[in-house]
Design a protein around this motif. Structure first.
Motif, PDB file in Angstrom:
ATOM      1  N   CYS A 142      15.482  -1.699  -5.185  1.00  0.00           N
ATOM      2  CA  CYS A 142      15.610  -0.354  -4.628  1.00  0.00           C
ATOM      3  C   CYS A 142      16.492   0.449  -5.586  1.00  0.00           C
ATOM      4  O   CYS A 142      17.136  -0.112  -6.453  1.00  0.00           O
ATOM      5  CB  CYS A 142      16.190  -0.381  -3.212  1.00  0.00           C
ATOM      6  N   LEU A 193      15.409  -6.784   2.737  1.00  0.00           N
ATOM      7  CA  LEU A 193      16.214  -5.980   3.648  1.00  0.00           C
ATOM      8  C   LEU A 193      15.327  -5.335   4.711  1.00  0.00           C
ATOM      9  O   LEU A 193      15.600  -5.435   5.899  1.00  0.00           O
ATOM     10  CB  LEU A 193      16.975  -4.902   2.868  1.00  0.00           C
ATOM     11  N   GLY A 194      14.254  -4.674   4.257  1.00  0.00           N
ATOM     12  CA  GLY A 194      13.345  -4.035   5.208  1.00  0.00           C
ATOM     13  C   GLY A 194      13.024  -2.599   4.846  1.00  0.00           C
ATOM     14  O   GLY A 194      12.015  -2.061   5.272  1.00  0.00           O
ATOM     15  N   CYS A 195      13.896  -1.959   4.058  1.00  0.00           N
ATOM     16  CA  CYS A 195      13.589  -0.574   3.673  1.00  0.00           C
ATOM     17  C   CYS A 195      13.538  -0.411   2.163  1.00  0.00           C
ATOM     18  O   CYS A 195      13.518   0.705   1.665  1.00  0.00           O
ATOM     19  CB  CYS A 195      14.595   0.400   4.294  1.00  0.00           C
ATOM     20  N   GLU A 196      13.501  -1.546   1.426  1.00  0.00           N
ATOM     21  CA  GLU A 196      13.525  -1.460  -0.032  1.00  0.00           C
ATOM     22  C   GLU A 196      12.178  -1.009  -0.598  1.00  0.00           C
ATOM     23  O   GLU A 196      11.158  -1.069   0.068  1.00  0.00           O
ATOM     24  CB  GLU A 196      13.927  -2.811  -0.649  1.00  0.00           C
ATOM     25  N   LYS A 197      12.223  -0.581  -1.862  1.00  0.00           N
ATOM     26  CA  LYS A 197      10.990  -0.138  -2.522  1.00  0.00           C
ATOM     27  C   LYS A 197      10.099  -1.315  -2.901  1.00  0.00           C
ATOM     28  O   LYS A 197       8.876  -1.223  -2.843  1.00  0.00           O
ATOM     29  CB  LYS A 197      11.346   0.674  -3.774  1.00  0.00           C
TER      30      LYS A 197
END
Ligand SMILES: [Ca+2]
Ligand SMILES: [Ca+2]
Ligand SMILES: [Ca+2]
Ligand SMILES: [Ca+2]
Ligand SMILES: [Ca+2]
Lengths: 509, 509
Positions: free
Chosen positions: B175, B209-213
């Protein structure tokens, strides 16, 4: 269902000019939901996502925070979900035409008498932790240094109870890099300034290899060579470890003498960051942090906000706040630098936001930026730092860094922060070994889901359980408790510490 | 004075055409020293540094390895020290004009019957270690993963004695990066291929993590989602750690079933690297490694050499050895790629060598390159890999990587190496957690100074105590012992393991 989640349907409209609002309720709201104002949802709208407050013809400006975040791709009817694909990305503000220092906020009323208990350093600075820092001049030594640090922690540290921890300042620089490239100045000054961190109490030691491009003497220029240990001068591994332990123990002895004393808040340097942002970031956590930033500025502290790609699209709101034209031009300089940097790599600002930001309701980088700059509060911008430069002034400072959580954290540490306040909507367990990180949740649901990670819940602002001012004061007070060592952040409690990560815009070789 | 250091003055002339030689004796030799051939030193010449064998007029080509390493800046008299400032840097070989596949070496005679004891994997590959690999999709999770790995090592690993270790594949990607930039393909494929490493036995797990690129699903495409753990889906820190431990234990149970079986050497993938090179590298350790590389190729193994900036100036000696024109063009492609990459960052090949290389007698990157490519032995070059690509063929392969020890190591691991042979003259404690690293000293003095770090002493070649062939066989045999788990490298003995470091030519955001 959470006890503090609202039962009634709730949306937040930030600015009177806004034609969109975001849904507060956990899980979103179903089609047919009718709000007290009469607005009815024509479809399900997820939490944190935008609902149209009026009919929006194709091409109509979509307004949030009183600013245009994009244009309607097709006609959007009142009460429907404004999903990210319905919003075009506007062109970024033209840097040449921005007003500089045209709306300089008046100084805020001083906030007197605020103190914290810090470790006073010989150079006049203060620390919020009492750490032995072991700096490396090159990644080659990492394996040996980590081995030695484990040994120091188990064998030496218990004998020096006033020392909080031992931190290896590991990084991927030092050799195999274009050390004479113009941009090499960035990682080199970052490492130098990390070595000067106030939490290390001036008791630096540098472990180098002996054949690296970044010489240990360059890491601590002007310092005594007795603070440098070169592995190639040692007789094998065991002797290397012995030598590191001996050098460490001499410093532990000194550090162990340190005691906390009452210091004015003006000694504090506080970094602000957001990561894993959502649409609530800009209405709950970030404005609350902005309020705390104003309190810190009023108390004479240094406060820095960062993250170029999240500021770029709101830069027209910042340049007027620059305390003078010179500071305004410095803001533009940092924006241009990053525009060029991204263009060289054939990337642009649309590389931000991340998928998680979008899931959280942020349509694009403009909406993210408008929420992100709320962290800066309302005071004048007193100064600008290039990446990794050390702060030398009080007040609100723009410290230019990438938005990457770990790179921004590393660069703010180099700039001298004693503590970072970090807001998150999606949630990250982020922490730093060199300085405490207070993590602020933007949503109740996250605070409830991660009670042993999040330090502050700003989600209560969205549900009306607390005001921005109340949470701002809560952050300010907690910050002084943590800075004084009276309270521990969750990240420090568990020892959740991300690796340092340098910003190296120059090539590797 | 060491027992095995030569008493008599000694120099090494590599090629009959050479007009310079390097001084072998530890500490160098003083002015007035007379060699058996009658050559007398006009000044002190440090160890590893060059002495002029004849008078060299200004502008005369300085020849080592039978190749021009530069031109005399001023007249140099016979017997004097050719310090680096006396040598101009020649222009690099023009890539467009190089002969491709014009001198393809005949296949070497097969070496039959060589085996090692490895862990057979379901996909037909074999491993040299039995490791639980925990891959991360983003740096944000590092703090939690490291906490969990410590817990796994102390609480779970003792119950699974056939598992050698637990390795967190931490990195700074995922990210805060320009994930759609053209060059993002490099770090992404590197992480993917690290997850496929044969020493992980196919028992992958990814913590995201869940929101990474970089989505965890992109890290292990086509794999079962049950191998992915997303922190944002967990109920707080303790539950995250519990979930990682549960996922790890399921895999430890499987890995613990693995037993070493006899495998042909053709299953091995061996990486070659040098770091902290000196003028001896090219006459002792690297030629001995080159001899071992030939043995490996003869036994059917895959052998890769790398380090673009150290090959670039000797590329004219490699393109003729390409097995066909396509491979030759692929070599040129990788050189051009790196020329462009450096030029974008306003750097060039003169960024290499490092100061330590120069102290060790290497005047410039040309001299360094001529010594570096000796590691490749004498066989045809069968294939070329771009940075981080996985090897899928046998024989000698050029795996393009930066010369940076930790980046080259990371990329060779992604390319699938089971073991790395690493030569060093100045000395580095370098090691990798994912595969053993055999370290070969170029000088007796280094082997004596670091007896608990260096695995092989090739310095004996310079003093005439051993031949290149003898040390080559010694490396080959040790390599099979280490690959079989019967011997441990010093780096593994102490647990000296450098951090992984990705090559990311794309911008961060
Ligand atoms: Ca951010
Ligand atoms: Ca960030
Ligand atoms: Ca090398
Ligand atoms: Ca190298
Ligand atoms: Ca690390």
């Amino acid at each position: 269902m959470s006890s503090i989640a609202p039962e009634a349907p709730l949306y937040i409209k930030v600015h009177t000019a806004d034609n969109v609002a975001i849904i507060v309720n956990t899980g979103g709201l179903p089609e047919g939901t009718v709000f007290p104002c009469g607005l009815a949802l024509t479809e399900h709208v997820p939490q944190g996502h935008k609902v149209a407050l009026t009919d929006l013809p194709q091409g109509e400006a979509i307004i949030r925070y009183g600013e245009i975040i994009g244009y309607a791709v097709r006609p959007i009817t009142q009460g429907s979900w404004i999903e990210e694909s319905l919003v075009t990305l506007p062109t970024p503000p033209e840097l040449e035409e921005l007003p500089l220092a045209t709306k300089v906020p008046a100084p805020l009323p001083p906030l007197a008498g605020c103190t914290f208990e810090g470790f006073r350093n010989a150079d006049g600075s203060a620390g919020t932790k009492n750490l032995l820092g072991i700096i490396t001049s090159v990644q080659c030594v990492t394996g040996v240094v980590n081995y030695a640090v484990n040994k120091i922690k188990t064998e030496l540290l218990p004998k020096y109870p006033n020392v909080d921890d031992v931190v290896a300042v590991n990084h991927n620089y030092g050799c195999g890099v274009a050390i004479n490239a113009p941009e090499a100045v960035v990682p080199i000054r970052t490492i130098r300034n990390l070595a000067l961190h106030p939490n290390f109490g001036g008791q630096v030691m540098v472990v180098g290899l002996g054949c690296e491009k970044l010489l240990p003497e360059q890491v601590i220029p002007g310092q005594d060579k007795s603070s440098i240990l070169v592995l190639q001068e040692q007789q094998g591994f065991s002797k290397m470890v012995d030598a590191i332990l001996a050098m460490a123990e001499a410093r532990l002895l000194q550090l162990n003498q340190r005691r906390r004393v009452t210091c004015p808040v003006s000694d504090l340097v506080i970094g602000l960051q957001c990561g894993g942002s959502d649409a609530f970031s800009g209405v709950t956590a970030n404005p609350a942090v902005g309020y705390a930033a104003d309190l810190l500025v009023r108390a004479g502290a240094t406060v820095m906000f960062s993250e170029v790609t999240e500021v770029r699209d709101a830069i027209h709101l910042l340049t007027p706040r620059a305390v003078n034209e010179e500071v305004g031009r410095a803001l533009l300089r940092e924006m241009k630098y990053y525009d060029n940097y991204l263009a060289l790599g054939q990337a642009d600002r649309s590389a931000n936001p991340a998928p998680g930001n979008k899931k959280g309701g942020l349509a694009n980088v403009v909406e993210k930026a408008l929420g992100s700059i709320a962290k800066s509060g309302s005071s004048a911008i007193d100064g600008v730092l290039s990446p990794g430069e050390k702060a030398s002034q009080k007040g609100l400072i723009y410290a230019a860094t990438p938005a990457s959580d770990f790179i921004c954290g590393t660069l703010q540490l180099a700039s001298g922060i004693h503590l970072q306040v970090f807001t998150t909507g999606r949630g990250t367990p982020y922490g730093l070994a060199m300085a405490p990180v207070i993590k602020v949740a933007t949503r109740n649901a996250l605070a409830e889901q991660w009670p042993d990670i999040m330090d502050v819940n700003a989600g209560r602002i969205a549900t009306g359980e607390a005001t921005i001012e109340e949470v701002g004061w809560e952050i300010f007070r907690l910050l002084l408790e943590v800075a004084s060592g009276r309270k521990q952040t969750w990240a420090d409690h568990w020892g959740i510490h991300n690796d340092l990560c340098l910003f190296n815009p120059a090539p590797v070789t």
